[in-house]
Design an enzyme around this catalytic site. Sequence first.
Site, mmCIF file in Angstrom:
data_model
loop_
_atom_site.group_PDB
_atom_site.id
_atom_site.type_symbol
_atom_site.label_atom_id
_atom_site.label_comp_id
_atom_site.label_asym_id
_atom_site.label_seq_id
_atom_site.Cartn_x
_atom_site.Cartn_y
_atom_site.Cartn_z
ATOM 1 N N ASN A 184 -21.147 0.586 7.792
ATOM 2 C CA ASN A 184 -20.589 1.809 7.216
ATOM 3 C C ASN A 184 -21.011 1.878 5.751
ATOM 4 O O ASN A 184 -20.509 1.128 4.919
ATOM 5 C CB ASN A 184 -19.060 1.790 7.347
ATOM 6 C CG ASN A 184 -18.404 3.050 6.822
ATOM 7 O OD1 ASN A 184 -19.013 3.840 6.113
ATOM 8 N ND2 ASN A 184 -17.141 3.239 7.163
ATOM 9 N N HIS A 190 -21.144 10.560 10.664
ATOM 10 C CA HIS A 190 -20.881 9.452 9.744
ATOM 11 C C HIS A 190 -20.894 8.167 10.559
ATOM 12 O O HIS A 190 -20.260 8.072 11.619
ATOM 13 C CB HIS A 190 -19.528 9.645 9.077
ATOM 14 C CG HIS A 190 -19.037 8.444 8.344
ATOM 15 N ND1 HIS A 190 -19.835 7.722 7.470
ATOM 16 C CD2 HIS A 190 -17.833 7.803 8.370
ATOM 17 C CE1 HIS A 190 -19.140 6.715 6.985
ATOM 18 N NE2 HIS A 190 -17.926 6.731 7.506
ATOM 19 N N CYS A 192 -16.098 8.663 2.503
ATOM 20 C CA CYS A 192 -17.093 8.730 3.584
ATOM 21 C C CYS A 192 -17.502 10.161 3.918
ATOM 22 O O CYS A 192 -18.557 10.381 4.504
ATOM 23 C CB CYS A 192 -16.554 8.036 4.834
ATOM 24 S SG CYS A 192 -16.231 6.272 4.599
#
Length: 323
Positions: A280, A250, A114
Site C-alpha cells: 500500500n 487504490h 490514500c
Amino acid sequence: MTIRAVVAGIGHYLPERVVPNSEFEKTLDTTDEWIRSRSGIERRHFAADGENTSHLATKAAQNALKDAGLTADDIDAVIVATSTPDLTFPSAATMVQHQLGMTSGFAFDVQAVCAGFIFALTNANALIVSGQAKRILVIGAETFSRIMDWTDRGTCVLFGDGAGAVIIEAQEAAGTPEDRGILATDLNSDGTYRDLLYVDGGVSTGTTGHLRMHGKEVFRHAVEKLAKTAHTALDKAGLSGGDVDWIVPHQANLRIIKATAQKMQVPMDNVIVTVQDHGNTSAASIPLALSVGKSEGRIKPGDLIVTEAIGGGLAWGAVVLRW
C-alpha cells in the site's frame, strides 16, 4: 465545444530497496503466508536514508515528462498528493517544482491520505476546465516507511514507498461520454470515522507519530464506499459498469480489490493489480498502477478507466476517464 483534461503522459518511480515479506519474519510474529493470505502483498519498496517524498515525486515527474515529450517549462502547475511530506512546510510540490527547474506557475499539496491522488486529480481537472491552467503535473508520492510502528504486525507489513505522476492537459472535445480525458469525478469524506485510520502525531503532540488502523472496520467501509463512489461517478458520466475497460483501484488489499470488483460486476481480468509488488503506497498507488498498466501494454488509448480510493478521514472518491 467542451474542454476536457486529457492524459498526456505518465511515469512512476520506486526506491531501489525491495523488502520481501520474509524480511519481517526476523523481527515479528508473522510469516510470508500470513501476509499474503490477508493482503495479497508479497514485497514492497522502502526509500533509502536521505531519500524523501519530494525526491521520489520528482523522479516520477521526470519520467512522466519524458513519456509526454514535454519539459518542465511546458507545465503550468504541480499538485502533489501526499501524507508524508519532507517537512511540515513548505509543500512537497514546491520542492518538486524547484527540483524540476520550474520558476513559474504554481504548486501545492493535497492531503487526503490514500484517496489523495483522486482528490488531487479532481482539483487539477477543475483547474483545467475553469481555464486556470492548461497543463498540470499531478503526482502521488509517499514514504510511509517513515511513519510505521515496526512492532505492529497488523500495519507495518502493509505499506511501501513510491511515486506516480500523470500530466493532464486541456483539449477540446465534443462533450460526450466518448471523449478522451476526465469524464466525471466524485469526492466524499466523513470525519466521524477519523479514529479508524490515523497517525498519532503532529503539531499537537510534537512528534511525527505512527500510523494506527482498525483494519476490520476500514475493510468494511472500503468495500461499501468504493463501489458506491465508482457507480456515482459512472452515473455522472452517463456510463455504466458494462462500459468499463479497466478498474484501477487504490492498491491497499487484494481482498478489498476483489470484493469491490465483484460489487461492480467487473471481472478481475479487467482490474489492474500491483499490490503484490508495491504494498500500500497510499496516494502513490493509483498513479503507480496506471503507469504499470500502460507500460505493460494493457491500458490503451480509448480505454474507459474507473479509479477509486479510500483513506483516512475517512475520505473517498472516484474518477472516470477515457485514456
